[in-house]
Design a protein around this motif. Sequence first.
Motif, PDB file in Angstrom:
ATOM      1  N   ILE A   1      76.052   6.920 -26.776  1.00 15.30           N
ATOM      2  CA  ILE A   1      75.890   6.050 -27.942  1.00 15.30           C
ATOM      3  C   ILE A   1      74.770   5.042 -27.706  1.00 15.30           C
ATOM      4  O   ILE A   1      74.652   4.467 -26.622  1.00 15.30           O
ATOM      5  N   TYR A   2      74.014   4.791 -28.756  1.00 15.01           N
ATOM      6  CA  TYR A   2      73.043   3.701 -28.776  1.00 15.01           C
ATOM      7  C   TYR A   2      73.181   2.990 -30.113  1.00 15.01           C
ATOM      8  O   TYR A   2      73.238   3.630 -31.165  1.00 15.01           O
ATOM      9  N   VAL A   3      73.263   1.657 -30.068  1.00 14.22           N
ATOM     10  CA  VAL A   3      73.335   0.836 -31.284  1.00 14.22           C
ATOM     11  C   VAL A   3      72.222  -0.199 -31.191  1.00 14.22           C
ATOM     12  O   VAL A   3      72.097  -0.902 -30.190  1.00 14.22           O
ATOM     13  N   SER A   4      71.410  -0.303 -32.245  1.00  9.26           N
ATOM     14  CA  SER A   4      70.228  -1.170 -32.219  1.00  9.26           C
ATOM     15  C   SER A   4      70.555  -2.656 -32.226  1.00  9.26           C
ATOM     16  O   SER A   4      69.821  -3.454 -31.661  1.00  9.26           O
TER      17      SER A   4
ATOM     18  N   GLY B   1      71.412  -7.765 -30.417  1.00  9.79           N
ATOM     19  CA  GLY B   1      70.467  -6.836 -29.826  1.00  9.79           C
ATOM     20  C   GLY B   1      71.112  -5.516 -29.459  1.00  9.79           C
ATOM     21  O   GLY B   1      72.278  -5.268 -29.733  1.00  9.79           O
ATOM     22  N   PRO B   2      70.315  -4.644 -28.838  1.00 13.67           N
ATOM     23  CA  PRO B   2      70.765  -3.284 -28.573  1.00 13.67           C
ATOM     24  C   PRO B   2      71.808  -3.195 -27.463  1.00 13.67           C
ATOM     25  O   PRO B   2      71.805  -3.999 -26.532  1.00 13.67           O
ATOM     26  N   VAL B   3      72.687  -2.183 -27.602  1.00 15.26           N
ATOM     27  CA  VAL B   3      73.654  -1.851 -26.562  1.00 15.26           C
ATOM     28  C   VAL B   3      73.733  -0.332 -26.466  1.00 15.26           C
ATOM     29  O   VAL B   3      73.409   0.380 -27.408  1.00 15.26           O
ATOM     30  N   GLY B   4      74.165   0.129 -25.326  1.00 15.36           N
ATOM     31  CA  GLY B   4      74.382   1.555 -25.158  1.00 15.36           C
ATOM     32  C   GLY B   4      73.288   2.235 -24.368  1.00 15.36           C
ATOM     33  O   GLY B   4      72.507   1.600 -23.657  1.00 15.36           O
ATOM     34  N   ASP B   5      73.237   3.536 -24.511  1.00  8.58           N
ATOM     35  CA  ASP B   5      72.347   4.402 -23.757  1.00  8.58           C
ATOM     36  C   ASP B   5      71.010   4.554 -24.487  1.00  8.58           C
ATOM     37  O   ASP B   5      70.850   5.416 -25.343  1.00  8.58           O
ATOM     38  N   ALA B   6      70.044   3.736 -24.112  1.00 13.90           N
ATOM     39  CA  ALA B   6      68.739   3.778 -24.771  1.00 13.90           C
ATOM     40  C   ALA B   6      67.939   5.013 -24.384  1.00 13.90           C
ATOM     41  O   ALA B   6      66.910   5.300 -24.995  1.00 13.90           O
ATOM     42  N   GLU B   7      68.416   5.774 -23.405  1.00 13.27           N
ATOM     43  CA  GLU B   7      67.756   7.012 -23.000  1.00 13.27           C
ATOM     44  C   GLU B   7      68.399   8.229 -23.659  1.00 13.27           C
ATOM     45  O   GLU B   7      68.140   9.363 -23.271  1.00 13.27           O
ATOM     46  N   VAL B   8      69.226   7.993 -24.665  1.00  6.25           N
ATOM     47  CA  VAL B   8      69.992   9.049 -25.322  1.00  6.25           C
ATOM     48  C   VAL B   8      69.116  10.161 -25.905  1.00  6.25           C
ATOM     49  O   VAL B   8      69.541  11.314 -26.002  1.00  6.25           O
TER      50      VAL B   8
END
Length: 183
Positions: A68-71, A140-147
């Motif tokens: 998951i990535y959330v901006s 700000g963003p959380v999660g796997d930014a390399e998704v």
Amino acid sequence: MYFAALLARTEDGWEASDTELDDVETLSDLADLAREASPDEDTVLVLIEQEDAWFGVVRVDGEEDPRIYVSDAAAAARSSYGEILLTDELLGRDPGEDGDVLDALDLDGTEDGESDDDEEDDGDGAAAAATGSGEAVPHGPVGDAEVLDDLGVSEKELRSMSGDAVGEIAEALGASEVLETVR
């Protein structure tokens, strides 16, 4: 206004379908919905965006746990769809750490307008109460930014997206035409 779509990677390229999230209550429900879109256990992306406020990417590869990535976690926390994505693990909390909302409130007997000269109110209690836990959701963003790294969207590119992020992601994947069919 929300937009949610599933992009399933197949032998023939990407296939898009719009999706209704009204019956989705948990991340597990969302992952199951994504898996149903690809009977061959190929990669499926769930792309969700709320106008210019935030966007989220959920990647499901077969039976693996969703990535998951959330901006913008704080903006997503104010959204029923965003709350599905903001799991304890994603926010760095221990499972079950969500305390009762009343536990997060500072009920020290001064709630009837009496002043409390011994302590200054720093305002964190209201923010924590709004999230249902003792910790505020980060801006700000959380999660796997390399998704999406292996699909051609770098961490840097993903973090810099705003506005029509779902469209930008689809374009980078070569799936903008199929995405437009469900918009």
